[in-house]
Motif scaffolding. Structure first.
Motif, PDB file in Angstrom:
ATOM      1  N   ALA A  66     115.759 -41.028  22.009  1.00 45.31           N
ATOM      2  CA  ALA A  66     115.669 -39.673  22.554  1.00 45.31           C
ATOM      3  C   ALA A  66     116.597 -39.525  23.762  1.00 45.31           C
ATOM      4  O   ALA A  66     117.359 -38.555  23.862  1.00 45.31           O
ATOM      5  N   ASP A  67     116.563 -40.505  24.639  1.00 46.14           N
ATOM      6  CA  ASP A  67     117.376 -40.407  25.853  1.00 46.14           C
ATOM      7  C   ASP A  67     118.861 -40.451  25.537  1.00 46.14           C
ATOM      8  O   ASP A  67     119.671 -39.795  26.181  1.00 46.14           O
ATOM      9  N   ALA A  68     119.205 -41.239  24.520  1.00 47.88           N
ATOM     10  CA  ALA A  68     120.625 -41.403  24.202  1.00 47.88           C
ATOM     11  C   ALA A  68     121.186 -40.179  23.491  1.00 47.88           C
ATOM     12  O   ALA A  68     122.324 -39.780  23.736  1.00 47.88           O
ATOM     13  N   SER A  69     120.408 -39.569  22.590  1.00 48.98           N
ATOM     14  CA  SER A  69     121.043 -38.539  21.770  1.00 48.98           C
ATOM     15  C   SER A  69     120.472 -37.139  21.952  1.00 48.98           C
ATOM     16  O   SER A  69     120.982 -36.197  21.365  1.00 48.98           O
ATOM     17  N   LEU A  70     119.429 -36.988  22.742  1.00 51.71           N
ATOM     18  CA  LEU A  70     118.843 -35.656  22.856  1.00 51.71           C
ATOM     19  C   LEU A  70     118.647 -35.306  24.332  1.00 51.71           C
ATOM     20  O   LEU A  70     118.385 -36.176  25.153  1.00 51.71           O
ATOM     21  N   ASP A  71     118.783 -34.016  24.610  1.00 49.19           N
ATOM     22  CA  ASP A  71     118.491 -33.557  25.958  1.00 49.19           C
ATOM     23  C   ASP A  71     117.222 -32.727  25.849  1.00 49.19           C
ATOM     24  O   ASP A  71     117.268 -31.534  25.609  1.00 49.19           O
ATOM     25  N   LEU A  72     116.101 -33.421  25.955  1.00 50.81           N
ATOM     26  CA  LEU A  72     114.833 -32.744  25.688  1.00 50.81           C
ATOM     27  C   LEU A  72     114.293 -32.101  26.953  1.00 50.81           C
ATOM     28  O   LEU A  72     113.678 -32.748  27.795  1.00 50.81           O
ATOM     29  N   ARG A  73     114.557 -30.797  27.047  1.00 57.87           N
ATOM     30  CA  ARG A  73     114.043 -30.069  28.197  1.00 57.87           C
ATOM     31  C   ARG A  73     113.481 -28.739  27.713  1.00 57.87           C
ATOM     32  O   ARG A  73     113.867 -28.238  26.669  1.00 57.87           O
ATOM     33  N   ALA A  74     112.577 -28.205  28.473  1.00 58.26           N
ATOM     34  CA  ALA A  74     112.012 -26.910  28.098  1.00 58.26           C
ATOM     35  C   ALA A  74     111.684 -26.128  29.356  1.00 58.26           C
ATOM     36  O   ALA A  74     111.448 -26.713  30.423  1.00 58.26           O
ATOM     37  N   ASN A  75     111.703 -24.822  29.193  1.00 58.34           N
ATOM     38  CA  ASN A  75     111.325 -23.936  30.273  1.00 58.34           C
ATOM     39  C   ASN A  75     109.799 -23.872  30.319  1.00 58.34           C
ATOM     40  O   ASN A  75     109.155 -23.438  29.375  1.00 58.34           O
ATOM     41  N   THR A  76     109.236 -24.283  31.426  1.00 58.24           N
ATOM     42  CA  THR A  76     107.775 -24.300  31.509  1.00 58.24           C
ATOM     43  C   THR A  76     107.220 -22.988  32.042  1.00 58.24           C
ATOM     44  O   THR A  76     106.016 -22.778  32.057  1.00 58.24           O
ATOM     45  N   GLU A  77     108.115 -22.114  32.480  1.00 62.24           N
ATOM     46  CA  GLU A  77     107.657 -20.901  33.161  1.00 62.24           C
ATOM     47  C   GLU A  77     107.648 -19.654  32.282  1.00 62.24           C
ATOM     48  O   GLU A  77     107.109 -18.638  32.641  1.00 62.24           O
ATOM     49  N   GLN A  78     108.310 -19.722  31.136  1.00 68.23           N
ATOM     50  CA  GLN A  78     108.392 -18.518  30.306  1.00 68.23           C
ATOM     51  C   GLN A  78     107.085 -18.282  29.537  1.00 68.23           C
ATOM     52  O   GLN A  78     106.182 -19.118  29.588  1.00 68.23           O
ATOM     53  N   ASP A  79     107.006 -17.151  28.813  1.00 69.88           N
ATOM     54  CA  ASP A  79     105.829 -16.913  27.985  1.00 69.88           C
ATOM     55  C   ASP A  79     105.758 -18.001  26.923  1.00 69.88           C
ATOM     56  O   ASP A  79     106.744 -18.262  26.238  1.00 69.88           O
ATOM     57  N   PRO A  80     104.607 -18.634  26.771  1.00 74.50           N
ATOM     58  CA  PRO A  80     104.513 -19.791  25.875  1.00 74.50           C
ATOM     59  C   PRO A  80     104.730 -19.443  24.396  1.00 74.50           C
ATOM     60  O   PRO A  80     104.334 -18.370  23.945  1.00 74.50           O
ATOM     61  N   GLN A  81     105.368 -20.362  23.706  1.00 75.50           N
ATOM     62  CA  GLN A  81     105.603 -20.232  22.268  1.00 75.50           C
ATOM     63  C   GLN A  81     105.483 -21.609  21.636  1.00 75.50           C
ATOM     64  O   GLN A  81     105.631 -22.621  22.301  1.00 75.50           O
ATOM     65  N   GLY A  82     105.256 -21.625  20.331  1.00 75.23           N
ATOM     66  CA  GLY A  82     105.184 -22.911  19.647  1.00 75.23           C
ATOM     67  C   GLY A  82     104.843 -22.743  18.191  1.00 75.23           C
ATOM     68  O   GLY A  82     105.048 -21.671  17.611  1.00 75.23           O
ATOM     69  N   VAL A  83     104.318 -23.811  17.613  1.00 73.64           N
ATOM     70  CA  VAL A  83     104.090 -23.855  16.173  1.00 73.64           C
ATOM     71  C   VAL A  83     102.662 -24.321  15.897  1.00 73.64           C
ATOM     72  O   VAL A  83     102.126 -25.158  16.632  1.00 73.64           O
ATOM     73  N   VAL A  84     102.078 -23.770  14.847  1.00 74.95           N
ATOM     74  CA  VAL A  84     100.743 -24.192  14.432  1.00 74.95           C
ATOM     75  C   VAL A  84     100.872 -25.452  13.574  1.00 74.95           C
ATOM     76  O   VAL A  84     101.652 -25.485  12.630  1.00 74.95           O
ATOM     77  N   ILE A  85     100.144 -26.483  13.942  1.00 70.96           N
ATOM     78  CA  ILE A  85     100.192 -27.737  13.202  1.00 70.96           C
ATOM     79  C   ILE A  85      99.096 -27.773  12.136  1.00 70.96           C
ATOM     80  O   ILE A  85      99.257 -28.289  11.048  1.00 70.96           O
ATOM     81  N   GLU A  86      97.959 -27.202  12.456  1.00 68.45           N
ATOM     82  CA  GLU A  86      96.807 -27.273  11.560  1.00 68.45           C
ATOM     83  C   GLU A  86      95.841 -26.153  11.917  1.00 68.45           C
ATOM     84  O   GLU A  86      95.721 -25.794  13.081  1.00 68.45           O
ATOM     85  N   GLY A  87      95.183 -25.618  10.917  1.00 67.17           N
ATOM     86  CA  GLY A  87      94.187 -24.594  11.210  1.00 67.17           C
ATOM     87  C   GLY A  87      92.918 -24.905  10.446  1.00 67.17           C
ATOM     88  O   GLY A  87      92.976 -25.406   9.330  1.00 67.17           O
ATOM     89  N   LYS A  88      91.777 -24.672  11.046  1.00 63.90           N
ATOM     90  CA  LYS A  88      90.536 -24.870  10.301  1.00 63.90           C
ATOM     91  C   LYS A  88      89.441 -23.987  10.853  1.00 63.90           C
ATOM     92  O   LYS A  88      89.565 -23.435  11.947  1.00 63.90           O
ATOM     93  N   LEU A  89      88.420 -23.870  10.069  1.00 62.59           N
ATOM     94  CA  LEU A  89      87.279 -23.094  10.516  1.00 62.59           C
ATOM     95  C   LEU A  89      86.194 -24.072  10.923  1.00 62.59           C
ATOM     96  O   LEU A  89      85.744 -24.883  10.130  1.00 62.59           O
ATOM     97  N   ASP A  90      85.808 -23.984  12.163  1.00 67.84           N
ATOM     98  CA  ASP A  90      84.797 -24.892  12.679  1.00 67.84           C
ATOM     99  C   ASP A  90      83.457 -24.171  12.666  1.00 67.84           C
ATOM    100  O   ASP A  90      83.388 -23.001  13.022  1.00 67.84           O
ATOM    101  N   LYS A  91      82.416 -24.877  12.238  1.00 66.88           N
ATOM    102  CA  LYS A  91      81.114 -24.224  12.117  1.00 66.88           C
ATOM    103  C   LYS A  91      80.671 -23.595  13.419  1.00 66.88           C
ATOM    104  O   LYS A  91      80.245 -22.453  13.466  1.00 66.88           O
ATOM    105  N   GLY A  92      80.785 -24.344  14.494  1.00 64.85           N
ATOM    106  CA  GLY A  92      80.294 -23.825  15.759  1.00 64.85           C
ATOM    107  C   GLY A  92      81.281 -22.931  16.494  1.00 64.85           C
ATOM    108  O   GLY A  92      80.919 -21.922  17.071  1.00 64.85           O
ATOM    109  N   ARG A  93      82.572 -23.329  16.440  1.00 64.97           N
ATOM    110  CA  ARG A  93      83.535 -22.671  17.323  1.00 64.97           C
ATOM    111  C   ARG A  93      84.354 -21.582  16.654  1.00 64.97           C
ATOM    112  O   ARG A  93      85.146 -20.910  17.287  1.00 64.97           O
TER     113      ARG A  93
END
Ligand code: GDP
Length: 611
Positions: free
Chosen positions: A273-300
């Motif tokens: 990662a350090d050698a080939s990628l510049d992994l940085r992100a803006n921590t201050e902007q409106d959050p965005q991302g991807v759903v990895i998994e979704g489920k229906l929980d009995k209680g929640r």
């Protein structure tokens, strides 16, 4: 320009102008754009050999074909473009990072483990989970939430790494395919005792196409016959040359079972990662991302595991994830601990959505609940349209007659405990092919128990409601019983597929084949008063059965078909059947043209079992 007449209905002709239509649009939608009568478009399409009603969704090619015929260029807008446009109307974009340099910080790499089945992906992910150097607060047992983060030490710095932890389950193939943008580094697992296999190559191709760097984990080195050097050599053919051979791919020998080589693997991930990628992100902007998994929980209720890609997700945020929306009620990590916030590359469970999003959906945080709801509503409508378009069977003009009378459709409602399985089940079911006359259509799908409104929806012909790991709730059972709705419960996908396939076969018209029962040779012809001619015969093969179908063959040619063995006698007695080698008298009803040496063949029509 004069309006062309198509089948007597006139249409405004285009001059090659472009009309944009969303995928899954109907003829009514098109008519609105080009200022035509929907009925005229239905007729025009009919003349092109397709019968589609005004409100049905039309597939891309058909729309374009129709457009070309009437002088318009139809541009079908992809769901991605459409979604981008939808977000633009709210002044939102997904994926663009913004903000000042000061707002950016480095973020952990996100790793996906890939490889051939049985080479140890699951075992390796389990083993890596235990390498965490940061001990967690008492938070109970670690749960599988679809991703986890561990912290490792590199040159005295604590460095987190995020692993996507989706087991090699069919339902996640789709997510993986879509998930290329989620993954920074692929760990390619190759069993040292097995070598490069088809799915190894496939994984490698995916990673290379997405330009994602690869770290090779040569697994099972504890096994007898393990040959790690051979793996390195095999992979050079695919452009992965180990560092020790002068290439730039790191190979690490591991044993997931013995937990051997794991620290080296983590180090290799970070160094790559350090050698080939510049992994940085803006921590201050409106959050965005991807759903990895979704489920229906009995209680929640609906629970989604999301991976934050930029911004900082916090409790109370208004969020829209795919076609689900809501206010983040709580954020939980993989240990069940409550988090106040989640930074980029942090997988976290979000509680508070109104429904369950699907793996691979993107999420955004927006200013107001209202905006989240509007985006979700518009996406829901679009998904419905698109699904209708892709599932509808096209009916050609030749089939029209038959189609009107004969096309039978089995409608399904699929409910399941999480979005992955519902999708997997639907996908598998749509692959069943039984016969061209019969189609399968999923009219509704969703996560959660079978509700009264599902049953209401099913109160039409031929709707089967499938509950996968879920049951009917409350009044739904009662209503289903009262109305005779077919509700079936499954916990195994293959069982569901088998039963639906059987149901579809049950809708087929039976097919029959002729089965030979026996042949008899005519030795003598008796005239019996009131009955007519009776053939004194010797049964040559099989059995002659009374009331079976028969034909008469003379010198190899069929003299009469469609006869019936109306009487059958052995000596003076009536017989129901007479076997090979025995003599008998056969009466063929009113058919009297029987001669010595004729052959009587008997047969029955048997229904062909469907395979
Ligand atoms: P996946 O299909 O790639 O997820 O593979 P699994 O993790 O389910 O592993 C497949 C089989 O290989 C299981 O029986 C594991 O116990 C076994 N296995 C995995 N890693 C190792 C290892 O390092 N050494 C040995 N001897 N067996 C392993």
């Amino acid at each position: 320009m004069a309006a062309p007449s198509m089948g007597g209905v006139s249409l405004p002709r285009g001059n090659g102008q472009t009309v944009r239509l969303p995928r899954g649009a109907s003829l009514t939608d098109l008519a609105e754009r080009i200022n035509a009568e929907p009925a005229a478009l239905v007729t025009a399409l009919f003349h092109l050999g397709e019968m589609i009603t005004a409100t049905q969704s039309v597939n891309d090619e058909t729309l374009q074909l129709l457009g070309a015929e009437i002088g318009w260029v139809i541009q079908v807008v992809s769901p991605e473009d459409e979604d981008r446009e939808l977000l633009e109307t709210f002044d939102l974009t997904f994926g663009d990072e913004e903000g000042d340099e000061d707002d950016w910080s480095s973020r952990p790499p996100v790793v996906t483990v890939m490889g051939h089945v049985d080479h140890g992906k699951t075992k390796l992910l389990d083993a890596l989970r235990h390498t965490n150097v940061v001990s967690r607060e008492a938070g109970g047992i670690t749960q599988h939430i679809g991703a986890y983060q561990i912290v490792t030490e590199l040159e005295h710095n604590e460095r987190p790494i995020t692993f996507i932890d989706t087991p090699g389950h069919e339902s996640f193939t789709a997510m993986r395919a879509r998930g290329a943008k989620v993954t920074d580094i692929v760990v390619l697992v190759v069993a040292a005792d097995d070598g490069v296999m088809p799915q190894t190559v496939e994984a490698l191709n995916h990673a290379q196409a997405a330009e994602v760097p690869i770290v090779v984990a040569v697994n099972k080195i504890d096994k007898e016959g393990a040959n790690p050097a051979k793996i390195r050599q095999q992979l050079t053919e695919y452009g992965l040359v180990a560092e020790e051979y002068g290439g730039d791919t790191m190979f690490v020998d591991v044993s997931a079972i013995n937990r051997q080589g794991l620290d080296d693997l983590l180090t290799a991930i970070l160094l790559t990662a350090d050698a080939s990628l510049d992994l940085r992100a803006n921590t201050e902007q409106d959050p965005q991302g991807v759903v990895i998994e979704g489920k229906l929980d009995k209680g929640r209720g609906p629970v989604a595991t999301v991976l934050v890609q930029r911004g900082t997700l916090r409790q109370g945020d208004s969020i829209v994830a795919g076609d689900a929306y809501g206010r983040v009620r709580s954020l939980l990590d993989e240990h069940g601990n409550k988090l106040k916030e989640a930074l980029p590359a942090r997988p976290v469970q979000v509680v508070g959505l109104t429904s369950v999003p699907r793996a691979g959906d993107t999420f955004l945080v927006v200013e107001e609940d209202r905006v989240a709801r509007q985006i979700a509503d518009r996406r829901q409508a679009r998904i419905r349209n698109a699904q209708n378009a892709s599932m509808r069977k096209r009916i050609s003009l030749e089939d029209l007659d038959a189609a009107l009378k004969e096309t039978r459709q089995l409608n399904l409602i699929i409910k399941g405990d999480n979005s992955g399985t519902v999708e997997a089940l639907e996908e598998a079911l749509m692959k069943i092919e039984v016969d061209d006359d019969i189609s399968l259509r999923v009219i509704h799908r969703g996560v959660g128990g079978i509700t009264k409104s599902d049953i209401d929806l099913a109160l039409a012909d031929d709707v089967i409601v499938l509950g996968f790991n879920v049951r009917a709730e409350g009044q739904a059972t009662e209503l289903a019983n009262r109305e005779g709705v077919d509700v079936r419960y499954y916990t195994v996908i293959y069982q569901a597929i088998d039963e639906i396939e059987a149901a579809l076969k049950g809708m087929l018209k039976p097919e029959y084949e002729e089965v030979q029962l026996g042949t008899a040779e005519v030795r003598e012809v008796f005239r019996v008063p009131k009955i007519g001619n009776v053939a004194g015969s010797l049964v040559r093969s099989g059995t002659i059965v009374r009331n079976s179908k028969a034909r008469l063959v003379r010198d190899g040619a069929v003299v009469a078909d469609n006869l019936t063995v109306e009487s059958l006698r052995r000596f003076k007695d009536d017989a129901t059947e007479v076997r090979e080698g025995y003599e008998c008298g056969i009466g063929l009803g009113s058919f009297n043209d029987i001669k010595i040496d004729d052959v009587i063949q008997t047969f029955e029509m048997r229904e062909i079992p469907r395979t």
